[in-house]
Design a protein around this motif. Sequence first.
Motif, short mmCIF file in Angstrom:
data_model
loop_
_atom_site.label_atom_id
_atom_site.label_comp_id
_atom_site.label_asym_id
_atom_site.label_seq_id
_atom_site.Cartn_x
_atom_site.Cartn_y
_atom_site.Cartn_z
N THR A 39 71.34 100.83 27.98
CA THR A 39 71.41 99.38 27.82
C THR A 39 72.80 98.89 28.21
O THR A 39 73.79 99.26 27.57
CB THR A 39 71.13 98.97 26.36
OG1 THR A 39 69.85 99.48 25.95
CG2 THR A 39 71.15 97.45 26.21
N LYS B 276 71.93 89.07 27.49
CA LYS B 276 70.64 89.73 27.74
C LYS B 276 69.67 88.81 28.49
O LYS B 276 68.65 89.28 29.02
CB LYS B 276 70.00 90.18 26.43
CG LYS B 276 69.68 89.07 25.45
CD LYS B 276 69.17 89.63 24.13
CE LYS B 276 68.91 88.51 23.13
NZ LYS B 276 68.45 89.06 21.83
N ASN C 185 68.55 91.87 34.88
CA ASN C 185 69.01 93.21 34.57
C ASN C 185 70.02 93.74 35.60
O ASN C 185 71.01 94.38 35.25
CB ASN C 185 67.83 94.18 34.47
CG ASN C 185 68.25 95.53 33.94
OD1 ASN C 185 68.76 95.65 32.84
ND2 ASN C 185 68.06 96.57 34.75
#
Length: 281
Positions: free
Chosen positions: A229, A259, A263
Amino acid sequence: MEENAKNQEKNKYLYEQQYSNYSIKNILWWLDHLDDYLRFATKTETSWFGIYQDNFREKIKGKKILEMGCGNCNNAAVMAALGAEVYANDIASASGEIVDKLNQKYTFKYPIKFIEGDFLKNDLEENSFDFIIGKAFLHHLTIPIEKEFLKETARLLKENGEARFFEPAVNSRILDEIRWYIPVDDRPSKFNRAAFDKWKANDPHPDRSYSSRHFETAGKEFFNEVQITPIGSLERFRRLLPVGKFSGKYTRWALKNEKLLPNFLNCSMARSQLIVLRRPA
């Protein structure tokens, strides 16, 4: 002396000095105000935000945990205060002195057990830990030594256990180069060549890869499941702000909202990363 041994000796010397006669006053205060401290730390301190994701504090109650590179033992103490049975390892014997002081001054359900010295020479039972933790630890190792640590992690972890490592992330050569020119804490700017070279000679971090791709490849050699992550794509800009209430407010906003970014952007801009390893191969 070979590079791996030199690096280990440099780390040992540095942290023996740093943690010798270390005061546990702040740690004891944090333990006495544990809920408030964790509420603050997991929203404002990047490493705590990373390690304690996914309800980690609730998962560890009554679990057997090994922390590699326990350093000042703050996290080891917090995990023990949350009800975990904590084994703490560090190459520096000074960390063991901190553990002794904590066990004397605070009543843990399970007193912290210190494992001193080279972790690769431990005599711990295989498949014996529910969690293995490294909070900003792996990047202190050369890659060959890191490989041995991950192999040992897989040996010690239970079949349904989990290893968590919070580490720096370098996934953009451009951002990596830029950061060296911004002075941070005791690290001078690369513009100041003489001061930077002196700092670099004493830096305990070896020259090695911190990329997410590296950690994914390294993890897959010993684990069937690797989850990475990215953290800090927006938070990294906090360092451009003066220390104060606004910088803390910005950090909380950044960690909460980054977030929402795509990505690929989070990954390329991330300053840090949480590496979760499951199902030892």
